[in-house]
Motif scaffolding. Structure first.
Motif, PDB file in Angstrom:
ATOM      1  N   ASN A   1       0.845  -1.173   0.000  1.00 41.72           N
ATOM      2  CA  ASN A   1       0.000   0.000   0.000  1.00 41.72           C
ATOM      3  C   ASN A   1       0.889   1.233   0.000  1.00 41.72           C
ATOM      4  O   ASN A   1       2.106   1.142  -0.070  1.00 41.72           O
ATOM      5  N   ALA A   2       0.275   2.422   0.132  1.00 42.26           N
ATOM      6  CA  ALA A   2       1.036   3.664   0.055  1.00 42.26           C
ATOM      7  C   ALA A   2       2.024   3.810   1.196  1.00 42.26           C
ATOM      8  O   ALA A   2       2.951   4.616   1.125  1.00 42.26           O
ATOM      9  N   ALA A   3       1.847   3.056   2.270  1.00 44.14           N
ATOM     10  CA  ALA A   3       2.749   3.144   3.411  1.00 44.14           C
ATOM     11  C   ALA A   3       4.019   2.325   3.223  1.00 44.14           C
ATOM     12  O   ALA A   3       4.895   2.351   4.071  1.00 44.14           O
ATOM     13  N   ASP A   4       4.134   1.577   2.138  1.00 43.25           N
ATOM     14  CA  ASP A   4       5.336   0.794   1.889  1.00 43.25           C
ATOM     15  C   ASP A   4       6.542   1.721   1.762  1.00 43.25           C
ATOM     16  O   ASP A   4       6.430   2.844   1.270  1.00 43.25           O
ATOM     17  N   PRO A   5       7.723   1.251   2.180  1.00 41.92           N
ATOM     18  CA  PRO A   5       8.927   2.050   1.954  1.00 41.92           C
ATOM     19  C   PRO A   5       9.094   2.371   0.473  1.00 41.92           C
ATOM     20  O   PRO A   5       8.699   1.611  -0.399  1.00 41.92           O
ATOM     21  N   ALA A   6       9.733   3.515   0.208  1.00 41.57           N
ATOM     22  CA  ALA A   6       9.856   3.988  -1.173  1.00 41.57           C
ATOM     23  C   ALA A   6      10.594   2.990  -2.047  1.00 41.57           C
ATOM     24  O   ALA A   6      10.258   2.822  -3.229  1.00 41.57           O
ATOM     25  N   TRP A   7      11.588   2.281  -1.482  1.00 39.52           N
ATOM     26  CA  TRP A   7      12.367   1.358  -2.312  1.00 39.52           C
ATOM     27  C   TRP A   7      11.511   0.188  -2.778  1.00 39.52           C
ATOM     28  O   TRP A   7      11.702  -0.316  -3.882  1.00 39.52           O
ATOM     29  N   ILE A   8      10.543  -0.221  -1.956  1.00 42.77           N
ATOM     30  CA  ILE A   8       9.661  -1.311  -2.353  1.00 42.77           C
ATOM     31  C   ILE A   8       8.734  -0.860  -3.469  1.00 42.77           C
ATOM     32  O   ILE A   8       8.547  -1.553  -4.474  1.00 42.77           O
ATOM     33  N   GLU A   9       8.161   0.322  -3.326  1.00 38.37           N
ATOM     34  CA  GLU A   9       7.282   0.833  -4.369  1.00 38.37           C
ATOM     35  C   GLU A   9       8.037   1.024  -5.677  1.00 38.37           C
ATOM     36  O   GLU A   9       7.506   0.761  -6.759  1.00 38.37           O
ATOM     37  N   GLN A  10       9.284   1.459  -5.597  1.00 38.75           N
ATOM     38  CA  GLN A  10      10.089   1.647  -6.810  1.00 38.75           C
ATOM     39  C   GLN A  10      10.334   0.318  -7.505  1.00 38.75           C
ATOM     40  O   GLN A  10      10.264   0.229  -8.743  1.00 38.75           O
ATOM     41  N   LEU A  11      10.639  -0.728  -6.732  1.00 34.75           N
ATOM     42  CA  LEU A  11      10.872  -2.037  -7.332  1.00 34.75           C
ATOM     43  C   LEU A  11       9.586  -2.611  -7.924  1.00 34.75           C
ATOM     44  O   LEU A  11       9.608  -3.227  -8.993  1.00 34.75           O
ATOM     45  N   LYS A  12       8.477  -2.421  -7.255  1.00 40.20           N
ATOM     46  CA  LYS A  12       7.202  -2.931  -7.760  1.00 40.20           C
ATOM     47  C   LYS A  12       6.875  -2.346  -9.133  1.00 40.20           C
ATOM     48  O   LYS A  12       6.356  -3.048 -10.009  1.00 40.20           O
ATOM     49  N   ARG A  13       7.190  -1.075  -9.315  1.00 39.00           N
ATOM     50  CA  ARG A  13       6.760  -0.377 -10.524  1.00 39.00           C
ATOM     51  C   ARG A  13       7.871  -0.262 -11.566  1.00 39.00           C
ATOM     52  O   ARG A  13       7.673   0.311 -12.632  1.00 39.00           O
TER      53      ARG A  13
ATOM     54  N   LEU B   1       3.667 -13.351   2.466  1.00 42.55           N
ATOM     55  CA  LEU B   1       4.720 -12.446   2.039  1.00 42.55           C
ATOM     56  C   LEU B   1       4.135 -11.308   1.219  1.00 42.55           C
ATOM     57  O   LEU B   1       3.070 -11.447   0.614  1.00 42.55           O
ATOM     58  N   GLU B   2       4.866 -10.206   1.177  1.00 39.09           N
ATOM     59  CA  GLU B   2       4.441  -9.059   0.381  1.00 39.09           C
ATOM     60  C   GLU B   2       5.029  -9.160  -1.022  1.00 39.09           C
ATOM     61  O   GLU B   2       6.221  -9.451  -1.182  1.00 39.09           O
ATOM     62  N   PRO B   3       4.235  -8.931  -2.068  1.00 39.42           N
ATOM     63  CA  PRO B   3       4.803  -8.894  -3.423  1.00 39.42           C
ATOM     64  C   PRO B   3       5.811  -7.767  -3.544  1.00 39.42           C
ATOM     65  O   PRO B   3       5.580  -6.663  -3.051  1.00 39.42           O
ATOM     66  N   LEU B   4       6.934  -8.052  -4.196  1.00 44.41           N
ATOM     67  CA  LEU B   4       8.011  -7.072  -4.296  1.00 44.41           C
ATOM     68  C   LEU B   4       8.255  -6.625  -5.730  1.00 44.41           C
ATOM     69  O   LEU B   4       8.379  -5.429  -6.003  1.00 44.41           O
ATOM     70  N   ALA B   5       8.361  -7.575  -6.663  1.00 47.18           N
ATOM     71  CA  ALA B   5       8.697  -7.204  -8.043  1.00 47.18           C
ATOM     72  C   ALA B   5       8.570  -8.425  -8.936  1.00 47.18           C
ATOM     73  O   ALA B   5       8.500  -9.562  -8.467  1.00 47.18           O
TER      74      ALA B   5
ATOM     75  N   ILE C   1      17.202  -5.777  -8.205  1.00 45.48           N
ATOM     76  CA  ILE C   1      16.811  -6.080  -6.832  1.00 45.48           C
ATOM     77  C   ILE C   1      18.052  -6.056  -5.937  1.00 45.48           C
ATOM     78  O   ILE C   1      18.048  -5.457  -4.858  1.00 45.48           O
ATOM     79  N   ALA C   2      19.132  -6.713  -6.405  1.00 49.07           N
ATOM     80  CA  ALA C   2      20.373  -6.701  -5.636  1.00 49.07           C
ATOM     81  C   ALA C   2      20.906  -5.280  -5.486  1.00 49.07           C
ATOM     82  O   ALA C   2      21.416  -4.900  -4.430  1.00 49.07           O
ATOM     83  N   ALA C   3      20.776  -4.482  -6.546  1.00 44.22           N
ATOM     84  CA  ALA C   3      21.247  -3.096  -6.479  1.00 44.22           C
ATOM     85  C   ALA C   3      20.462  -2.302  -5.443  1.00 44.22           C
ATOM     86  O   ALA C   3      21.037  -1.520  -4.672  1.00 44.22           O
ATOM     87  N   ALA C   4      19.142  -2.504  -5.402  1.00 45.83           N
ATOM     88  CA  ALA C   4      18.318  -1.791  -4.425  1.00 45.83           C
ATOM     89  C   ALA C   4      18.675  -2.201  -3.012  1.00 45.83           C
ATOM     90  O   ALA C   4      18.768  -1.364  -2.106  1.00 45.83           O
ATOM     91  N   LEU C   5      18.887  -3.501  -2.797  1.00 37.51           N
ATOM     92  CA  LEU C   5      19.274  -3.969  -1.472  1.00 37.51           C
ATOM     93  C   LEU C   5      20.657  -3.460  -1.106  1.00 37.51           C
ATOM     94  O   LEU C   5      20.937  -3.155   0.057  1.00 37.51           O
TER      95      LEU C   5
ATOM     96  N   TYR D   1       9.455 -11.954  -7.161  1.00 37.81           N
ATOM     97  CA  TYR D   1      10.063 -11.637  -5.874  1.00 37.81           C
ATOM     98  C   TYR D   1       8.985 -11.307  -4.836  1.00 37.81           C
ATOM     99  O   TYR D   1       7.999 -10.613  -5.137  1.00 37.81           O
ATOM    100  N   PHE D   2       9.230 -11.766  -3.627  1.00 38.42           N
ATOM    101  CA  PHE D   2       8.402 -11.411  -2.482  1.00 38.42           C
ATOM    102  C   PHE D   2       9.322 -10.979  -1.347  1.00 38.42           C
ATOM    103  O   PHE D   2      10.531 -11.259  -1.367  1.00 38.42           O
ATOM    104  N   VAL D   3       8.764 -10.308  -0.340  1.00 40.68           N
ATOM    105  CA  VAL D   3       9.578  -9.839   0.771  1.00 40.68           C
ATOM    106  C   VAL D   3       8.787  -9.953   2.070  1.00 40.68           C
ATOM    107  O   VAL D   3       7.558  -9.821   2.085  1.00 40.68           O
ATOM    108  N   SER D   4       9.498 -10.253   3.134  1.00 38.42           N
ATOM    109  CA  SER D   4       8.917 -10.191   4.476  1.00 38.42           C
ATOM    110  C   SER D   4       9.799  -9.296   5.326  1.00 38.42           C
ATOM    111  O   SER D   4      10.994  -9.113   5.040  1.00 38.42           O
TER     112      SER D   4
END
Length: 314
Positions: free
Chosen positions: A3-15, A60-64, A85-89, A130-133
Motif C-alpha cells: 500500500n502507500a505506506a510501503d517504503p519507497a524502495w519497495i514501491e520503486q521495485l514494484k513499478r 509475504l508481500e509482493p516485491l517485483a 533487486i540486488a542493487a536496491a538492497l 520476488y516477495f519480501v517479508s
C-alpha cells in the motif's frame, strides 16, 4: 500487503522493470497480485476429509517481477551486479559491496524470496518473481523449517499452483485450468540461500513434458493470463491449514518486452528428470490428447492417485 505506506524502495521495485504493475482487470503485458482466495489449499481437516479451502491472505508481500532473457540460462540473480533487486538492497547497505557477498543477518532486514522460472527457449527467458517479508519467522514453524532444511526437504515441500485465468482452448486443454506441482519432484531446482534471501531457480526444461507444454503455451503467450501461487506443502496434521507464501498474476506477456541481461550460466546439459510424477503424467496426457488420433493412446503410464493433481473437494 502492498500500500502507500510501503517504503519507497519497495514501491520503486514494484513499478520498475520490464513488466509494469497493473490492476487485476488491466493486467496486459504486466503483473499484479491476485487475492489468495483465488487458490484452494489443504484445509485444517484435510488428512481426514480431503477438503480444501480458499487460501486467504498471503504470508509475504509482493516485491517485483522481472522478465529477462540472456544468451545462457539465468541463475543466481540476487548475487549478480546487474540485478536491480540486488542493487536496491545494496543501496540499503544490505549487500556489503560485491556480487559474491550475501545479505546481512540483521533481524530487522527484509527477507527476499525469488522464484526464477527458467523458460526453455533459444532466448533463455526467465520470469523472476520476488516477495519480501519484514519480520523474522518464528522458530520451528513450517516456514522456518523449510528455510533451514536441506535441498531434499525443500524439493519435497515447495509447491506451485497455476490457474489459467484466460487463454485459448488448446492451452487450457493441455495444462488444465489449474495445475498443482511440488516443484522439486518434477523439475530441477537450484537453491541459493543467504541470511536474508532465498532464490529458487526452477529449470522448466528439465522435464521433457513441461518443456513441451511451455513451448505450446509460448505460441499463445500474448493471449494468456496465469495466476501463480507458491506455498510450502503441509504433510502432517499439525502443519495445516496450508498458507500461500505469495501469488502473482502474469497477463498477456510479450516476448519482445524481455530485457536482455547477461547473467551467470549453469549446467543445462540435462533435459530429463529422475522418476515420474502424476503432475507430469497429467501434462503429458493433456498434451498428447491434442496430438493423438482417436482410438490410439500415448505411451505414458496412467496417472497415480495423487490429491495434488485433482482437487478432492470439487
Amino acid at each position: 500487503m502492498g500500500n502507500a505506506a510501503d517504503p519507497a524502495w519497495i514501491e520503486q521495485l514494484k513499478r520498475g522493470g520490464a513488466l509494469p504493475l497493473t490492476g487485476l482487470d488491466s493486467c496486459f503485458n504486466g503483473w499484479c497480485s491476485p487475492p489468495g482466495d483465488c487458490f484452494r489449499v489443504r484445509g485444517p481437516d484435510y488428512f481426514a476429509t480431503k477438503a480444501k479451502i480458499a487460501a486467504g491472505d498471503w504470508l509475504l508481500e509482493p516485491l517485483a517481477v522481472d522478465w529477462i532473457k540472456s544468451s545462457s540460462k539465468i541463475y543466481d540473480v540476487l548475487r549478480h551486479p546487474q540485478s536491480r533487486i540486488a542493487a536496491a538492497l545494496g543501496n540499503l547497505d544490505l549487500i556489503p559491496g560485491n556480487s559474491s557477498s550475501i545479505l546481512s543477518n540483521s533481524p530487522t532486514s527484509p527477507f527476499v524470496w525469488a522464484f526464477n522460472l527458467q523458460v526453455p527457449s533459444k532466448e533463455n527467458y526467465s520470469a523472476i518473481i520476488y516477495f519480501v517479508s519484514h519480520h523474522p519467522f518464528p522458530e520451528n514453524t513450517l516456514i522456518d523449517r523449510f528455510l533451514r532444511g536441506d535441498d531434499a526437504f525443500k524439493n519435497s515441500r515447495l509447491k506451485l499452483i497455476a490457474n489459467v485465468v484466460q487463454g485459448p482452448w488448446i492451452v487450457k486443454t493441455a495444462v488444465g485450468e489449474q495445475a498443482i506441482c511440488v516443484l522439486g519432484r518434477t523439475l530441477t531446482c537450484k537453491y541459493s540461500t543467504a541470511p536474508n534471501f532465498l532464490e529458487v531457480d526452477v529449470d522448466i526444461g528439465s522435464s521433457m513434458v513441461a518443456n513441451a507444454i511451455v513451448h505450446l503455451a509460448i505460441g499463445y503467450i500474448t493471449s494468456l493470463t496465469v495466476d501463480l501461487a507458491f506455498l510450502i506443502e503441509s504433510q502432517h496434521p499439525e502443519e495445516l491449514p496450508e498458507r500461500i507464501l505469495g501469488a502473482v498474476r502474469l497477463g498477456n506477456l510479450e516476448l519482445q518486452s524481455a530485457v536482455p541481461l547477461e547473467l551467470m550460466s549453469g549446467d543445462s546439459s540435462s533435459n530429463s528428470f529422475p522418476g515420474e510424477s502424476s503432475f507430469s503424467s497429467r501434462l503429458w496426457k493433456g498434451f498428447t490428447s491434442l496430438l493423438t488420433p482417436a482410438g490410439q493412446s500415448s505411451t505414458r503410464p496412467d496417472d497415480e492417485d495423487d490429491d495434488d493433481v485433482k482437487d478432492s473437494s470439487s
